[in-house]
Design a protein around this motif. Structure first.
Motif, PDB file in Angstrom:
ATOM      1  N   PRO A 360       0.829  -1.213   0.000  1.00 45.71           N
ATOM      2  CA  PRO A 360       0.000   0.000   0.000  1.00 45.71           C
ATOM      3  C   PRO A 360       0.857   1.254   0.000  1.00 45.71           C
ATOM      4  CG  PRO A 360       0.001  -1.021   2.172  1.00 45.71           C
ATOM      5  CD  PRO A 360       0.678  -1.991   1.254  1.00 45.71           C
ATOM      6  N   ALA A 361       0.488   2.224  -0.839  1.00 43.38           N
ATOM      7  CA  ALA A 361       1.320   3.409  -1.038  1.00 43.38           C
ATOM      8  C   ALA A 361       1.282   4.388   0.127  1.00 43.38           C
ATOM      9  CB  ALA A 361       0.908   4.119  -2.324  1.00 43.38           C
ATOM     10  N   ASP A 362       0.362   4.201   1.072  1.00 43.97           N
ATOM     11  CA  ASP A 362       0.305   5.155   2.180  1.00 43.97           C
ATOM     12  C   ASP A 362       1.452   4.944   3.168  1.00 43.97           C
ATOM     13  OD1 ASP A 362      -0.763   2.708   2.860  1.00 43.97           O
ATOM     14  OD2 ASP A 362      -2.200   3.531   4.293  1.00 43.97           O
ATOM     15  N   ASN A 363       1.856   3.663   3.383  1.00 45.59           N
ATOM     16  CA  ASN A 363       2.956   3.411   4.327  1.00 45.59           C
ATOM     17  C   ASN A 363       3.890   2.279   3.888  1.00 45.59           C
ATOM     18  OD1 ASN A 363       1.446   1.085   4.811  1.00 45.59           O
ATOM     19  ND2 ASN A 363       0.610   1.851   6.742  1.00 45.59           N
ATOM     20  N   PHE A 364       3.523   1.547   2.833  1.00 42.13           N
ATOM     21  CA  PHE A 364       4.326   0.440   2.292  1.00 42.13           C
ATOM     22  C   PHE A 364       4.594  -0.650   3.327  1.00 42.13           C
ATOM     23  CE2 PHE A 364       5.220   4.038  -0.469  1.00 42.13           C
ATOM     24  CZ  PHE A 364       5.075   3.479  -1.722  1.00 42.13           C
ATOM     25  N   ASP A 365       3.703  -0.793   4.288  1.00 45.25           N
ATOM     26  CA  ASP A 365       3.841  -1.855   5.281  1.00 45.25           C
ATOM     27  C   ASP A 365       3.257  -3.155   4.754  1.00 45.25           C
ATOM     28  OD1 ASP A 365       5.168  -0.400   7.198  1.00 45.25           O
ATOM     29  OD2 ASP A 365       3.353   0.241   8.230  1.00 45.25           O
ATOM     30  N   LEU A 366       3.850  -4.266   5.180  1.00 41.49           N
ATOM     31  CA  LEU A 366       3.415  -5.584   4.731  1.00 41.49           C
ATOM     32  C   LEU A 366       2.417  -6.178   5.721  1.00 41.49           C
ATOM     33  CD1 LEU A 366       3.707  -8.020   2.789  1.00 41.49           C
ATOM     34  CD2 LEU A 366       5.578  -8.816   4.260  1.00 41.49           C
ATOM     35  N   ASP A 367       1.231  -6.522   5.225  1.00 42.50           N
ATOM     36  CA  ASP A 367       0.251  -7.281   5.989  1.00 42.50           C
ATOM     37  C   ASP A 367       0.562  -8.761   5.752  1.00 42.50           C
ATOM     38  OD1 ASP A 367      -2.051  -8.795   6.726  1.00 42.50           O
ATOM     39  OD2 ASP A 367      -3.331  -7.034   6.500  1.00 42.50           O
ATOM     40  N   VAL A 368       1.199  -9.406   6.728  1.00 40.86           N
ATOM     41  CA  VAL A 368       1.688 -10.774   6.513  1.00 40.86           C
ATOM     42  C   VAL A 368       0.550 -11.766   6.319  1.00 40.86           C
ATOM     43  CG1 VAL A 368       3.863 -10.367   7.732  1.00 40.86           C
ATOM     44  CG2 VAL A 368       1.876 -11.230   8.987  1.00 40.86           C
ATOM     45  N   ASP A 369      -0.594 -11.537   6.949  1.00 44.76           N
ATOM     46  CA  ASP A 369      -1.721 -12.461   6.789  1.00 44.76           C
ATOM     47  C   ASP A 369      -2.263 -12.404   5.367  1.00 44.76           C
ATOM     48  OD1 ASP A 369      -1.623 -13.303   9.509  1.00 44.76           O
ATOM     49  OD2 ASP A 369      -2.636 -11.443  10.069  1.00 44.76           O
ATOM     50  N   GLU A 370      -2.427 -11.196   4.864  1.00 46.92           N
ATOM     51  CA  GLU A 370      -2.904 -11.042   3.484  1.00 46.92           C
ATOM     52  C   GLU A 370      -1.870 -11.582   2.499  1.00 46.92           C
ATOM     53  OE1 GLU A 370      -4.380  -7.515   0.402  1.00 46.92           O
ATOM     54  OE2 GLU A 370      -4.098  -7.061   2.543  1.00 46.92           O
ATOM     55  N   PHE A 371      -0.581 -11.336   2.787  1.00 45.40           N
ATOM     56  CA  PHE A 371       0.484 -11.828   1.914  1.00 45.40           C
ATOM     57  C   PHE A 371       0.516 -13.355   1.918  1.00 45.40           C
ATOM     58  CE2 PHE A 371       5.206 -12.687   1.368  1.00 45.40           C
ATOM     59  CZ  PHE A 371       5.212 -12.475  -0.001  1.00 45.40           C
ATOM     60  N   GLY A 372       0.331 -13.969   3.077  1.00 43.36           N
ATOM     61  CA  GLY A 372       0.298 -15.419   3.156  1.00 43.36           C
ATOM     62  C   GLY A 372      -0.840 -16.009   2.334  1.00 43.36           C
ATOM     63  N   ARG A 373      -2.021 -15.396   2.432  1.00 39.92           N
ATOM     64  CA  ARG A 373      -3.158 -15.874   1.631  1.00 39.92           C
ATOM     65  C   ARG A 373      -2.882 -15.691   0.144  1.00 39.92           C
ATOM     66  NH1 ARG A 373      -5.970 -13.422   6.040  1.00 39.92           N
ATOM     67  NH2 ARG A 373      -6.129 -11.447   4.907  1.00 39.92           N
ATOM     68  N   PHE A 374      -2.238 -14.589  -0.208  1.00 36.92           N
ATOM     69  CA  PHE A 374      -1.884 -14.319  -1.603  1.00 36.92           C
ATOM     70  C   PHE A 374      -0.935 -15.393  -2.128  1.00 36.92           C
ATOM     71  CE2 PHE A 374       0.859 -12.299  -4.789  1.00 36.92           C
ATOM     72  CZ  PHE A 374      -0.056 -11.644  -5.605  1.00 36.92           C
ATOM     73  N   ALA A 375       0.084 -15.750  -1.337  1.00 33.14           N
ATOM     74  CA  ALA A 375       1.058 -16.762  -1.754  1.00 33.14           C
ATOM     75  C   ALA A 375       0.396 -18.119  -1.976  1.00 33.14           C
ATOM     76  CB  ALA A 375       2.164 -16.874  -0.708  1.00 33.14           C
ATOM     77  N   LYS A 376      -0.497 -18.481  -1.076  1.00 36.41           N
ATOM     78  CA  LYS A 376      -1.182 -19.780  -1.200  1.00 36.41           C
ATOM     79  C   LYS A 376      -2.099 -19.794  -2.413  1.00 36.41           C
ATOM     80  CE  LYS A 376      -1.212 -20.563   3.803  1.00 36.41           C
ATOM     81  NZ  LYS A 376      -2.066 -20.691   4.998  1.00 36.41           N
ATOM     82  N   ALA A 377      -2.813 -18.699  -2.618  1.00 33.78           N
ATOM     83  CA  ALA A 377      -3.752 -18.640  -3.750  1.00 33.78           C
ATOM     84  C   ALA A 377      -3.022 -18.737  -5.072  1.00 33.78           C
ATOM     85  CB  ALA A 377      -4.563 -17.348  -3.681  1.00 33.78           C
ATOM     86  N   ARG A 378      -1.791 -18.219  -5.133  1.00 27.60           N
ATOM     87  CA  ARG A 378      -1.004 -18.283  -6.383  1.00 27.60           C
ATOM     88  C   ARG A 378      -0.167 -19.549  -6.465  1.00 27.60           C
ATOM     89  NH1 ARG A 378      -3.983 -13.841  -5.437  1.00 27.60           N
ATOM     90  NH2 ARG A 378      -3.887 -12.354  -7.188  1.00 27.60           N
ATOM     91  N   GLU A 379      -0.292 -20.423  -5.471  1.00 29.73           N
ATOM     92  CA  GLU A 379       0.445 -21.694  -5.431  1.00 29.73           C
ATOM     93  C   GLU A 379       1.953 -21.451  -5.561  1.00 29.73           C
ATOM     94  OE1 GLU A 379      -1.307 -24.128  -8.460  1.00 29.73           O
ATOM     95  OE2 GLU A 379      -2.992 -24.697  -7.165  1.00 29.73           O
ATOM     96  N   ALA A 380       2.421 -20.449  -4.858  1.00 30.44           N
ATOM     97  CA  ALA A 380       3.849 -20.128  -4.873  1.00 30.44           C
ATOM     98  C   ALA A 380       4.631 -21.171  -4.086  1.00 30.44           C
ATOM     99  CB  ALA A 380       4.084 -18.749  -4.271  1.00 30.44           C
ATOM    100  N   SER A 381       5.854 -21.432  -4.527  1.00 31.04           N
ATOM    101  CA  SER A 381       6.724 -22.344  -3.772  1.00 31.04           C
ATOM    102  C   SER A 381       7.682 -21.578  -2.870  1.00 31.04           C
ATOM    103  CB  SER A 381       7.513 -23.230  -4.739  1.00 31.04           C
ATOM    104  OG  SER A 381       8.330 -22.443  -5.595  1.00 31.04           O
ATOM    105  N   VAL A 382       7.863 -20.281  -3.137  1.00 32.60           N
ATOM    106  CA  VAL A 382       8.729 -19.423  -2.327  1.00 32.60           C
ATOM    107  C   VAL A 382       8.079 -18.056  -2.162  1.00 32.60           C
ATOM    108  CG1 VAL A 382      10.918 -18.154  -2.264  1.00 32.60           C
ATOM    109  CG2 VAL A 382      10.918 -20.557  -2.910  1.00 32.60           C
ATOM    110  N   ALA A 383       8.053 -17.567  -0.932  1.00 36.21           N
ATOM    111  CA  ALA A 383       7.645 -16.189  -0.650  1.00 36.21           C
ATOM    112  C   ALA A 383       8.857 -15.444  -0.106  1.00 36.21           C
ATOM    113  CB  ALA A 383       6.503 -16.160   0.355  1.00 36.21           C
ATOM    114  N   VAL A 384       9.114 -14.256  -0.631  1.00 40.21           N
ATOM    115  CA  VAL A 384      10.302 -13.485  -0.254  1.00 40.21           C
ATOM    116  C   VAL A 384       9.888 -12.244   0.524  1.00 40.21           C
ATOM    117  CG1 VAL A 384      12.287 -12.177  -1.099  1.00 40.21           C
ATOM    118  CG2 VAL A 384      11.615 -14.293  -2.255  1.00 40.21           C
ATOM    119  N   VAL A 385      10.581 -11.994   1.629  1.00 42.69           N
ATOM    120  CA  VAL A 385      10.389 -10.761   2.397  1.00 42.69           C
ATOM    121  C   VAL A 385      11.769 -10.175   2.690  1.00 42.69           C
ATOM    122  CG1 VAL A 385       9.562  -9.714   4.543  1.00 42.69           C
ATOM    123  CG2 VAL A 385       8.242 -11.568   3.470  1.00 42.69           C
TER     124      VAL A 385
END
Length: 608
Positions: A360-385
């Protein structure tokens, strides 16, 4: 013989050569913008109205006297050979016979200089009849000057070592002087007693005739000393067009040491190492360069002691970039990554293997729960932070990362965390997940050591994971001798300077806070709070764009910054990433940014 109203003496050593793989030539004959260093200077002296110039060649003339036909604006040009030169070139200049016929002030050049013509004009117009042109950049390799508040030379000191701590605070001659001929004649008469080098030259000069020698700062004019091929390249860069300069720095990913620029791009700790570390390193340099370094197993054991991790957890790389490619080479992953971030995690894979999670452009903070759901939905094998993130400097808490690691494990997705800047954060290593690796075998930590130790050129980093099989496979993708001997020895040296390193981190945190306040005071400048040693800044709306700002800073102010137009993000060309450096460097950059802001403000007012 009539009196010469304006005289210049250029001392050069034809034996001083530049060697490349294809050629070898005298430094004075090296080309800058299509003209030799010596020819360029002689043309400038002629244009300035100098009546006569003597080129004083040490030992022999060599090729220096060749190819000087053509118009020199009526200036008389003489070449002289000094068969038995002294240790000081000022002393040699004072022995020139033509000084006896000089009536006006004498310009003396003792180095192979590439300079702005306006500096010669300024020196000639100066009411000071005895002057030495100085700057700080030469202080580590030449005679040093002590001056009083009226900028009069009070004393001289020998040159200091490259590693002397306060060298950058001293002034030093650039190799350009102006003297009254009577002073030079008096010094020449003193030579028969003991005068030999330039230190004694100044001692005698300050003691005779009660003449004052004044200091003139070279800035804002440019002065480049050419002693080797790197200097010649730097001079060609400095005196090239603005367009060519920016094109050069835009295509670079390092190597800025070759060019006369300030930089706020590299993300290394600028308050470490101390000079004593370089002194220690130099003691073993011949062996380190002559002999092969140790193999991976031995180097991993050194890093393990530093990181307080089992050696079998570690793969050591020539920087994190090498480790990213080795890891990807083994995993063949499908990656999700929050953006904007360090682009090497994207560039190391084909575009169809990388999925961006827009922050998000207001603070560029990472919502880890939303990111985790995003990774699973895209069937990613690696998530990078990247934590703290580069370029935003935003930090994800340990608790959030542990929750993300657990969530991704249920989908057989690995979590890669880049902690290259973690020590710069307020809580330092307490924000690291390294101590929890045994609990999360799906987690991999990558870390650059060059950033936190200020040793980017050493190229040293590590990968850490409790998955021993993965570490083994990553090691198989690395060369046997991927870490050089200098980097290896640094791992032995660094513990000796642990206290200085911790102090440098405190200094960096204080510096980033001060830098943030200064930048935030620029009208329209928006600075994101950072837990790293750099700041992510949105430029004022009136500015053309971040890339244009970077070009203006590089070409008009000699400062390199990172514009974010290349990032996978919306409005990337409205953002700059600025590394915090010394207080002096930070203040210089802020002043330049204020000038740019004032210029855009004036244009906007004029058009409204």
């Amino acid at each position: 013989m009539g009196m010469v109203q304006s005289l210049a003496i250029v001392v050069t050593d034809p034996r001083q050569m530049i060697s490349t793989w294809n050629d070898r030539f005298s430094v004075a004959l090296g080309f800058v913008s299509g003209t030799s260093v010596l020819r360029r200077l002689l043309s400038q002296l002629a244009l300035a109205g100098v009546q006569k110039t003597i080129v004083l060649a040490l030992k022999s003339m060599g090729d220096v006297g060749s190819d000087f036909g053509g118009d020199l604006n009526g200036m008389e040009l003489c070449f002289r050979v000094l068969p038995t030169p002294n240790a000081g070139r000022l002393v040699d200049a004072a022995t020139a016979e033509e000084i006896a016929d000089a009536d006006g002030d004498v310009l003396v050049f003792t180095e192979n200089l590439v300079i702005d013509f306006s500096l010669i004009e300024r020196l000639l117009r100066s009411s000071d009849h005895n002057a030495v042109v100085v700057d700080k950049s030469h202080a580590k390799r030449s005679l040093r000057i002590l001056a009083d508040k009226e900028m009069r030379v009070k004393a001289t000191l020998p040159k200091c070592s490259v590693t002397q701590k306060n060298a950058s605070e001293d002034l030093a001659p650039v190799g350009l002087y102006k003297f009254e001929p009577a002073l030079l004649r008096s010094i020449a008469r003193n030579r028969q007693h003991r005068l030999n080098d330039d230190l004694e030259f100044f001692e005698v000069a300050l003691g005779i005739h009660a003449r004052q020698i004044h200091v003139m700062h070279a800035e804002p004019q440019r002065v480049m000393t050419v002693n080797d091929a790197v200097d010649l390249e730097a001079a060609n860069f400095a005196f090239s067009s603005d367009t060519d300069q920016f094109a050069t720095v835009e295509r670079l990913h390092g190597g800025y040491w070759r060019y006369p620029v300030r930089e706020h791009i590299l993300l290394c700790n600028c308050h470490f190492p101390p000079a004593a570390l370089f002194d220690r390193l130099s003691e073993r340099l011949p062996e380190l360069l002559h002999l092969y370094p140790s193999g991976h197993r031995e180097i991993a054991s050194r890093v393990a002691a530093m990181a307080d991790l089992p050696a079998e957890y570690l793969a050591i790389g020539n920087g994190t970039s090498e480790l990213i490619k080795a890891l990807y080479g083994h995993l063949k992953p499908r990656v999700v990554i929050p953006t904007p971030t360090f682009v090497e995690y994207q560039n190391a894979l084909a575009p169809n293997k990388v999925i961006s999670f827009k922050l998000p452009a207001d603070n560029f903070d990472l919502d880890v729960d939303e990111f985790g759901r995003f990774a699973k939905a895209r069937e990613a094998s690696v998530a990078v932070v990247v934590n703290p993130n580069n370029p935003t400097g935003r930090l994800v808490s340990v608790e959030d990362l542990r929750r993300l690691a657990s969530s991704l494990a249920t989908a057989k997705c690995r979590l890669v965390i880049d902690e290259s800047f973690i020590e710069f954060s307020d809580a330092g290593k307490e924000n690291s997940l390294e101590g929890f690796l045994s609990e999360y075998p799906n987690t991999i930590i990558l870390k650059s050591l060059g950033k936190i130790f200020g040793l980017g050129g050493a190229r040293l980093g590590y990968l850490a994971s409790a998955d021993n099989q993965l570490v083994h496979e990553v090691r198989r993708h690395l060369p046997l001798w991927n870490i050089n001997g200098i980097a290896e020895y640094l791992l032995w040296l660094l513990p000796e300077f642990r206290d200085e390193w911790k102090a440098s981190l405190r200094h960096t945190r204080a510096g980033i806070a001060s830098f943030s306040r200064m930048l935030s005071a620029i009208p329209g400048f928006k600075v994101l709070p950072s837990q790293a040693n750099y700041l992510f800044c949105r430029i004022p709306d009136a500015w053309t764009g971040a890339k244009h700002a970077a070009e203006v800073l590089a070409t008009q102010h000699g400062v390199l910054v990172r514009h974010c137009g290349y990032q996978s993000m919306r409005d990337g060309d409205r953002y700059l990433r600025l590394t915090a450096r010394t207080d002096e460097d930070n203040s210089y950059l802020v002043s330049a940014l204020r000038q740019i802001n004032d210029e855009f403000g004036s244009r906007q007012a004029a058009s409204s």
